[in-house]
Every structure is written in C-alpha cells, then in structure tokens.
Scaffold this active site. Structure first.
Site, mmCIF file in Angstrom:
data_model
loop_
_atom_site.group_PDB
_atom_site.id
_atom_site.type_symbol
_atom_site.label_atom_id
_atom_site.label_comp_id
_atom_site.label_asym_id
_atom_site.label_seq_id
_atom_site.Cartn_x
_atom_site.Cartn_y
_atom_site.Cartn_z
ATOM 1 N N ARG A 58 0.813 -1.220 0.000
ATOM 2 C CA ARG A 58 0.000 0.000 0.000
ATOM 3 C C ARG A 58 0.848 1.274 0.000
ATOM 4 O O ARG A 58 0.463 2.274 -0.588
ATOM 5 C CB ARG A 58 -0.904 0.028 1.238
ATOM 6 C CG ARG A 58 -1.992 -1.025 1.193
ATOM 7 C CD ARG A 58 -2.831 -0.950 2.478
ATOM 8 N NE ARG A 58 -3.367 -2.261 2.814
ATOM 9 C CZ ARG A 58 -4.582 -2.678 2.497
ATOM 10 N NH1 ARG A 58 -5.396 -1.897 1.835
ATOM 11 N NH2 ARG A 58 -4.989 -3.883 2.826
ATOM 12 N N GLU A 231 11.543 -26.382 19.070
ATOM 13 C CA GLU A 231 12.102 -25.046 18.836
ATOM 14 C C GLU A 231 12.486 -24.414 20.156
ATOM 15 O O GLU A 231 11.779 -24.558 21.152
ATOM 16 C CB GLU A 231 11.077 -24.154 18.158
ATOM 17 C CG GLU A 231 10.735 -24.577 16.772
ATOM 18 C CD GLU A 231 9.859 -23.541 16.107
ATOM 19 O OE1 GLU A 231 10.410 -22.631 15.499
ATOM 20 O OE2 GLU A 231 8.635 -23.641 16.242
ATOM 21 N N HIS A 255 3.733 -28.889 8.270
ATOM 22 C CA HIS A 255 5.087 -29.454 8.288
ATOM 23 C C HIS A 255 5.139 -30.903 8.815
ATOM 24 O O HIS A 255 5.695 -31.784 8.181
ATOM 25 C CB HIS A 255 6.021 -28.593 9.135
ATOM 26 C CG HIS A 255 5.980 -27.136 8.780
ATOM 27 N ND1 HIS A 255 5.799 -26.682 7.505
ATOM 28 C CD2 HIS A 255 6.092 -26.018 9.551
ATOM 29 C CE1 HIS A 255 5.819 -25.356 7.494
ATOM 30 N NE2 HIS A 255 5.990 -24.934 8.727
ATOM 31 N N LYS A 359 16.720 -26.269 19.392
ATOM 32 C CA LYS A 359 16.039 -26.550 18.137
ATOM 33 C C LYS A 359 16.501 -27.912 17.626
ATOM 34 O O LYS A 359 17.702 -28.166 17.530
ATOM 35 C CB LYS A 359 16.355 -25.453 17.114
ATOM 36 C CG LYS A 359 15.618 -25.624 15.808
ATOM 37 C CD LYS A 359 15.634 -24.339 14.993
ATOM 38 C CE LYS A 359 15.112 -24.575 13.594
ATOM 39 N NZ LYS A 359 13.692 -24.953 13.550
HETATM 40 C C1 BG6 Z 1 6.872 -21.857 10.428
HETATM 41 C C2 BG6 Z 1 6.078 -21.621 11.687
HETATM 42 O O1 BG6 Z 1 6.034 -22.356 9.408
HETATM 43 O O2 BG6 Z 1 7.893 -22.814 10.694
HETATM 44 C C3 BG6 Z 1 6.992 -21.123 12.787
HETATM 45 O O3 BG6 Z 1 5.074 -20.652 11.432
HETATM 46 C C4 BG6 Z 1 8.148 -22.061 12.988
HETATM 47 O O4 BG6 Z 1 6.277 -20.958 14.011
HETATM 48 C C5 BG6 Z 1 8.837 -22.366 11.661
HETATM 49 O O5 BG6 Z 1 9.072 -21.426 13.858
HETATM 50 C C6 BG6 Z 1 9.866 -23.464 11.829
HETATM 51 O O6 BG6 Z 1 10.574 -23.604 10.620
HETATM 52 P P1 BG6 Z 1 12.078 -24.103 10.610
HETATM 53 O O7 BG6 Z 1 12.431 -24.185 9.166
HETATM 54 O O8 BG6 Z 1 12.875 -23.074 11.375
HETATM 55 O O9 BG6 Z 1 12.072 -25.434 11.297
#
Ligand code: BG6
Length: 502
Positions: A58, A231, A255, A359
C-alpha cells in the site's frame, strides 16, 4: 562426490524469463525470506535471464526507495553484497490498494514492463500477505485478467500461496474454491517450506533408491515412528497470528503432516509430482480417526517463564499481544495410527513445541528389539533396539544405531552410530528452502508443493481434533504448563527427551 559425476553438471533446466510479483512487499516475509532467497539465486546464477521482481504494497515508494529499504533489511551476514547493485536493478515497485482500479493499473504496468524487459508475459504472483487477503487478491487477479494464460497476458501465470492455507476444513475448501474460480490447479503453488529442506527430500531417495531399508519399513520390524520439531524460540512478535493458530495449525497441519506422509507413503510408480502426490494423499486418507475424547492420544502444553541458554525468558501469557489467561497451546504430542497393511498398530508420535531446550528436527524410526535375547543371561534385559534417525536440524544427517561388542575379555555391548552428515560429504552450496521453492515454481514443478486434495485431507483429519481442543472444558482439563527451556509438560517429558536425545 567424484568430479565428473552427473550431479556436478549444471542443471539443464533454466527457467524461462519471467516477472515475480510480490504482494506484501513491505512485510517481514519479503525482506526476511523472499528477497534473500532471490538474491542467493542471483549469486548462484540460477535466476532466469531476464527476470523482473515487482514489489507491491500500500505504501507509495519509488523503485529506488524500495531497493534501499530491502538492502537495509538484508539479514546480518548476507554474503555477496558487492553483487547487490546488479540484482537491485531487477527490483521495481508498484503501489496497490487491493481494489479493482489499482489492479487494472497493475496489469497495465506489468504489460509495459514485459515489453521493456522481454519477460514474455510469464508471471508469478506471490502472496506474502496476511491470509485474509488471499481470496481478495485471487479475485482481483482474476477480474483484472492477470490470472489468464491467454488474452491479456500472453505467457503463463502462477500464484504462490503461503501458509496458513485456511484455518480448518471449511475455510480451506472455500479458499480452494476462490482460487479455482480464476486459476487452474496447475497454476497454484501452495508452499510448505519443510518440503524444500534437503533431508526431507532425501527421505524419499533414501527409502526408494536403496533396496535394503524398504523390506524392513513396516509393522513387522518397526516399533514406532517419532517425528519431532522442537524449537528454542518463543512467540516473538507473532501473537496476532499465533493466538488463533496455536501449535496444531502452525506446525502439525502442514510441516509435521508432510514429514509423516513422506515416511509412511508407498513407493510411487514414477518419480513425478502427480504420482508422489497420489501416494501422499492415500496416507492421509488412511489416518485413523482421532476420536480420542478422553485426550489420551493428545497432550497439549503452554510454556511458562523459564530459562533458555541460561537467560530468563517470559512465559507465553506474558508475551506481547497475548490474551490474558490465553489457553493457546504452544506444545503438542499426538499419537497417530495409519490403518493399512504396512502400518497397522504402529504408533506415530508427532511432537512440536516452542521454548524447548534446543532446536531439533528429526524423524526417528525405532526398530523392534531382537526376537530372542541371546545375551540375556550375560547382560540382563538392556539390549537397545536399532534406531534410524533422519535429522534435519541442527545437522542434516542420517544415523543408524546398532549394537557392537565393546573390546575386551568380557561380553559387553555398546550402541554405536553409523553417520552420514550432509555437509561432510557435499561441499556444493545447498539452496535455502525458499530459494528452492521459488525456483521450482519458476520451472513449473509441483513436486514440493501441496495439492488441493492433500491439503483438504490434512484438514479433514485435523479439524475434529482442533474442535475438540478448542472446547473450553477440554483445554482447561488438558492444557499442561511447562517451564520454558524444558522438554515440555512433565507427563510427556520422558518420551520427548528420549526422542530428542543426542
Ligand atoms: C513456520 C512456523 O512455518 O515454521 C513457525 O510458522 C516455525 O512458528 C517455523 O518457527 C519453523 O521452521 P524451521 O524451518 O525453522 O524449522
């Protein structure tokens, strides 16, 4: 890899010249993911020649202001900055107000650009906008003739839709219906960036290009399958989206479901998008109805205050933008079953959570114990069963653990790992997941995207689970709290820490 190997040769398929139109050009996704991905493709010489990138949002900006804004927001450590000016020359900006008038103007502008740059009327429309705008933009693209592959636009027209694709089955069906009013299924690319991760793709190769694993890949030899995406990160500034989504919509519907189907699917007849998608959809259709009203197969959690890497972090309810007393889950463990001959009664444990100790993303194939415990008298009952781990993060790797004899006079067993670590064997630069999906969209390859039936099957399975979880009583009874920096709620911590064990 030996020099001269066919994989060392440059790819024979270079995408045709095109224009990439990014809606939501002033947003986070554009500056954090899309532009860095396109820039890295430029550095690797993988972008088509010529290519034009048009940002739309925008705010009124000139091309130069847009270029400067993107440059200033490049992630720290971006390499090859001396080549930015070459790349920036392909960046343009066109303000839009998401109404008919401004889309007709956009259509005229793209026509002029095509003419000036020689991009042949080939266009990709990337919707890096809040999901509420997906149907609006699809309609406007249709009404302004931009979705048509003949007529006003002479080349091809493709649309990239980011997640979340709907918030349940009815909304996903409605969104598909709007898209299909203006685009054919072959024109639609629904992104799941997990599918573009190298090890995720390698799961298929590992299973179907080797003959020794497939005979073991079934209920006779496998005790359970674990899929974990842990995570360390918390919510950050995403409360507006996450409060409504929660972990099940954010990580499971897309995922984790993709990791599950890649692990469980039958070998496709051919390695093409259609055949692979058919097999994936079959797995989703075979998922046993969840129907666990007692909640014993679903565990939900939310992080409280705690410590990450020794530093104090706030609990979910204290994050900016989160409702007071919010019951949005940030952790879930689900036990699923696939009702078919291969997988009958093998549990699949799916786990994801925010603010866990580190992670870690991996698929675990836990094999059954040896049938006859030959060494029981000497060792007791402690012989660990074989385990195959397909690791995506922190390392892209495949590990097989097995028992060996510890050297020495006594019979003593020790579990050892046979490791394949991607970066130790492949030196060539790997493509970032976003770069990969953009490149595949330019090439018109659907292999790494969701097809309509897959996305609807995934929601069909998950919607009753979401409805159950959204019942206040269920949440009040089942939501368990865990301190940030631990492996989730106490009840499920043993299984989760076992799945994440190094
Ligand atoms: C995203 C989610 O699709 O995937 C996030 O919205 C998440 O919340 C992320 O942190 C994780 O992706 P990756 O590639 O870091 O494992």
């Amino acid at each position: 890899m030996k020099p001269g190997h066919p994989c060392d040769l440059p790819s024979a398929v270079t995408p045709a010249p095109c224009t990439i139109v990014i809606f939501g050009a002033s947003g986070d996704l554009t500056s954090r993911k899309l532009i860095p991905a396109l820039f890295s493709l430029h550095l690797q010489g993988k972008l088509p020649e010529p290519v034009t990138i048009v940002g739309c949002a925008r705010s009124p900006l000139s091309d130069n202001q847009f270029r400067e804004q993107l440059f200033a927001r490049l992630p720290p450590g971006t390499k090859g900055l001396e080549k930015w000016p070459d790349f920036a020359a392909s960046l343009h900006y066109q303000p839009v107000t998401y109404d008919r008038q401004s889309f007709l103007k956009l259509a005229a502008y793209l026509g002029e650009l095509d003419h000036a740059q020689g991009t042949g009327g080939n266009r990709i429309f990337d919707l890096a906008v809040p999901p509420g705008l997906y149907p609006v933009i699809a309609e406007l693209l249709g009404e302004s003739g931009l979705s048509r592959e003949t007529g006003l636009a002479e080349g091809w027209a493709r649309i990239i839709v980011e997640k979340p694709f709907g918030r349940d089955l009815p909304t996903a069906i409605a969104l598909n219906a709007v898209l299909h009013e203006h685009f054919r299924e072959e024109q639609i690319f629904r992104i799941d960036h997990y599918l573009a991760k190298e090890t995720v793709q390698n799961t298929l190769i590992f299973r179907f290009a080797n003959s020794i694993f497939e005979p073991l890949w079934n209920r006779h030899h496998i005790e359970y399958v674990g899929i974990i995406a842990a995570e360390e990160l918390g919510l950050g500034s995403r409360a507006g989206y996450y409060e409504d989504a929660g972990v099940l919509r954010d990580m499971f519907q897309n995922h984790l479901m993709q990791l599950l189907v890649l692990t469980a699917m039958e070998p496709p007849a051919r390695f093409d998008s259609q055949s692979v998608q058919d097999e994936k959809t079959k797995v989703m259709r075979s998922l046993r109805d969840f129907g666990a009203k007692d909640g014993s197969r679903l565990h939900l959690g939310q992080y409280g205050p705690g410590h990450i890497n020794g530093l104090p972090v706030p609990g979910y309810r204290d994050e900016p933008g989160v409702r007071q007393g919010s019951t949005t889950p940030t952790f879930a463990l689900m036990e699923l079953f696939i009702d078919n001959w291969r997988w009958q009664d093998v549990p699949f444990y799916l786990v994801s959570g925010k603010r866990l100790p580190r992670k870690q993303t991996r698929i675990i194939i836990q094999f059954r114990e040896v049938p006859h415990r030959l060494f029981r008298d000497v060792l007791g009952d402690t012989i660990g069963a074989n385990r195959l781990t397909i690791e995506t993060f922190p390392e892209e790797a495949i590990r097989l653990s097995f028992q060996t004899k510890n050297p020495g006079t006594s019979i003593c067993l020790r579990a050892m790992d046979m490791d394949f670590v991607y970066h130790e064997h492949y030196q060539s630069a790997t493509l970032d997941a976003y770069a990969r999906v953009l490149l595949d969209c330019m090439a018109g390859d659907h292999m790494l995207f969701w097809r309509q039936d897959g996305i609807e099957q995934s929601w069909a399975f998950l919607t009753p689970v979401l409805e159950l979880c959204e019942e206040c009583r269920f949440r009040e009874q089942h939501l368990q709290f865990y301190p940030a920096g631990t492996w989730g709620p106490e009840q499920t911590r043993p299984i989760v820490s076992r799945m994440a064990a190094e």
